[in-house]
Design a protein around this motif. Structure first.
Motif, PDB file in Angstrom:
ATOM      1  N   GLU A 331       4.676   4.767   4.054  1.00  0.00           N
ATOM      2  CA  GLU A 331       4.332   3.415   3.630  1.00  0.00           C
ATOM      3  C   GLU A 331       5.560   2.574   3.306  1.00  0.00           C
ATOM      4  N   GLN A 361       4.031  -0.261   5.132  1.00  0.00           N
ATOM      5  CA  GLN A 361       3.670  -1.494   4.431  1.00  0.00           C
ATOM      6  C   GLN A 361       4.886  -2.252   3.909  1.00  0.00           C
ATOM      7  N   SER A 384       0.690  -2.584   9.813  1.00  0.00           N
ATOM      8  CA  SER A 384       0.383  -2.536   8.378  1.00  0.00           C
ATOM      9  C   SER A 384       1.424  -3.222   7.502  1.00  0.00           C
ATOM     10  N   ARG A 386       3.326  -5.448   5.152  1.00  0.00           N
ATOM     11  CA  ARG A 386       2.923  -6.490   4.218  1.00  0.00           C
ATOM     12  C   ARG A 386       4.081  -7.034   3.389  1.00  0.00           C
TER      13      ARG A 386
END
Length: 578
Positions: A331, A361, A384, A386
């Motif tokens: 992530e 992310q 994904s 962000r």
């Protein structure tokens, strides 16, 4: 330490007057009398030579001034783990407490004790410890077997950075007694890999492993000699060749050897991936400043890792990143200061998402060499992503264009929610995308763009340079001709906006026409209006409307932004309320 040397001293980590080093040689250095230790300093500026004396090579250093000869009694070989904990965490009792007597019963006999309360208090203190920081405490070994488990059974987080640990064997002996260990920091230790291979269960609870500045690489080579596998006193990175013609001293036998005599050379390759195999539940792995070259794809390890820090590993390039691109749970990826300038996801075309880094992310690429907008266009392919941090790159330097750069990045990456740790609000995204659509409108038209989608014949070159432009046209509509007027040269007179100032709630106030710089912030506009109207700045509410879009009122809510930021143009009407 005494002047008597034991064979296992080679490879040990030591401290001398606050500086750390590794023992590379132990023995006599003629014509000087008595025993000596040859050490390689962590800080090469601390040394005097490369391990040679009067033409004889006693040991090798990575740096020509990295070595020194030291008398054994000047060297600190460190202390054990439990002693270091007691030195830092056990509260000392006063002399009265130590002399306090107590009667306890052992079997049927009463026994008089001295200091029993003090001992119980120490044991209680240690058993409650859950987090231990022993940074720079000269820890070199685990100590007696079972002592740590008995005294400190509840430890979950341990910082052992910058100590004198020289082998993973000692780390394993410590960790094997800490069954609840979740966080382990071994940064700035130089660790040889363990002699054994069975490590099942030792790090079963570990979630965070920190190995910054440990010298570990994705593939670390240990060269050994002879049928007894005596270790040469020099370790080489796997990416380099060993000079087999160089005469070397064997670290165990202390004899001089060469490839001509020891033709059987044995190489044991250990990897970062091997470390990860010991930690089946690992979630965070920090590998900063290790000169790592990613040379293998992690197929059955690192599958649970959510955060990977590869900062300051200057040998990593774009192609190596593909090897870690399919970690299923990754992530957060930290790639600061690795020298990267480009990235490309060849499996995804224009407007498509890549299959690489499926869970990523948060990406950090601070302090790199990013100078092309294509870098951010590629990041839009990450499904994904962000949050992004990209500070201190050639394209993102803190200068007068920093705000414009931020807006272009926001417009380039559609799913981004946070940029450089600042939240992207819906209004900022809308403004950034509208400005992007307008700024490249003429280029879009020249490349075959048309207000009628059926007549669009955009060139591949434009689509490659602006892969989100077509989407923005669908979202906001294609740019109109009046929006595509040629920008005037950057001169003060061309930057002044002629605005009408109206007061919708104050009908007695006359409409005012005023020229204001487009770079003027809303805060400064309010300050000027406050002085003009004699109204407190805090009471003023500003908005504007365009004669091109009558009835649509846009609030000017951010005091730190400029009129240009809100796309205020000539002949627009500034609405003032209080």
């Amino acid at each position: 330490m005494s002047d008597t040397l034991t064979p296992d001293v080679i490879g040990r980590r030591v401290e001398v007057n606050g500086e750390n080093a590794t023992v590379r040689f132990a023995g006599v250095v003629p014509p000087l009398a008595g025993p000596w230790l040859g050490v390689e300093w962590d800080n090469p500026e601390r040394g005097k030579h490369d391990g040679s004396h009067e033409g004889t090579v006693y040991f090798k250093c990575r740096h020509p001034t990295g070595g020194s000869f030291i008398r054994p009694n000047k060297v600190n070989f460190g202390t054990d783990f439990l002693t270091a904990i007691k030195n830092r965490y056990v509260l000392e009792d006063g002399p009265e407490e130590d002399r306090k007597e107590q009667i306890v019963t052992l079997g049927n006999k009463p026994v008089e004790t001295v200091g029993f309360d003090s001992l119980m208090k120490q044991q209680s203190q240690l058993s409650k410890l859950q987090e231990v920081s022993l940074r720079n405490c000269a820890v070199s070994c685990a100590g007696e077997k079972g002592e740590v488990a008995e005294a400190c059974p509840n430890i979950r987080r341990v910082d052992l950075s910058k100590n004198l640990l020289s082998s993973w064997d000692e780390v394993i002996h410590i960790a094997d007694q800490l069954r609840h260990l979740e966080v382990l920091n071994l940064s700035e230790n130089k660790l040889k890999f363990p002699s054994g291979s069975a490590l099942t269960g030792t790090f079963s609870a570990l979630k965070v492993l920190v190995l910054n500045q440990t010298g570990i690489t994705w593939a670390e080579a240990h060269v050994q000699c002879g049928s007894n596998r005596h270790g040469l006193d020099m370790q080489k990175d796997a990416s380099k060749f060993v000079d087999l013609c160089m005469r070397q001293k064997c670290s165990t036998s202390n004899c001089v050897i060469s490839a001509k005599v020891h033709t059987s050379m044995w190489m044991n390759v250990a990897k970062v991936l091997r470390c990860a195999a010991w930690c089946p539940g690992l979630e965070e792995l920090y590998l900063e400043s290790n000169n790592i070259v990613i040379s293998g794809r992690p197929t059955d390890v690192l599958q649970t890792v959510k955060l990977l820090d590869l900062s300051s590993n200057q040998l990593i390039d774009e192609n190596q990143l593909y090897l870690i691109a399919h970690l299923p749970r990754l992530e957060q990826l930290i790639l600061s200061d690795i020298g990267i300038s480009s990235i490309h996801f060849p499996d995804a075309g224009i407007g498509c998402k890549t299959s690489m880094f499926p869970s990523l992310q948060y990406l950090v690429v601070n302090d790199n060499q990013i100078s092309q907008w294509s870098f951010f266009n590629e990041l839009d392919k990450l499904p994904s992503l962000r949050a992004l941090s990209c500070l201190r790159n050639p394209l993102t330097k803190e200068d007068k264009e920093a705000n414009a750069t931020r807006q272009l990045i926001i417009a380039s990456i559609g799913q981004l929610k946070t940029l450089n740790k600042c939240e992207i609000l819906p209004k900022e995204r809308q403004t950034a995308e509208l400005d992007y659509r307008k700024a490249f409108g003429n280029e879009w038209k020249q490349a075959g763009g048309h207000q009628d989608p059926d007549k669009n014949r955009l060139s591949e070159e434009f689509l490659t340079a602006h892969p989100r432009y077509q989407f923005l046209c669908l979202k906001y509509g294609a740019p109109e001709d009046w929006e595509l007027k040629t920008q005037q040269p950057f001169m003060l007179k061309n930057q002044l906006l002629t605005l009408k100032i109206k007061y919708p709630d104050q009908l007695d106030q006359k409409v005012l026409e005023k020229q204001l710089p487009g770079s003027m912030t809303i805060q400064k506009v309010k300050g000027w209006l406050s002085r003009l109207l004699r109204v407190p700045v805090s009471d003023l509410l500003l908005s504007y409307e365009s004669p091109k879009e009558p009835g649509i009122e846009i609030k000017l809510e951010n005091d730190l932004q400029s009129l240009r930021f809100y796309s205020v143009e000539n002949e627009d009407c500034l609405l003032v309320r209080w």
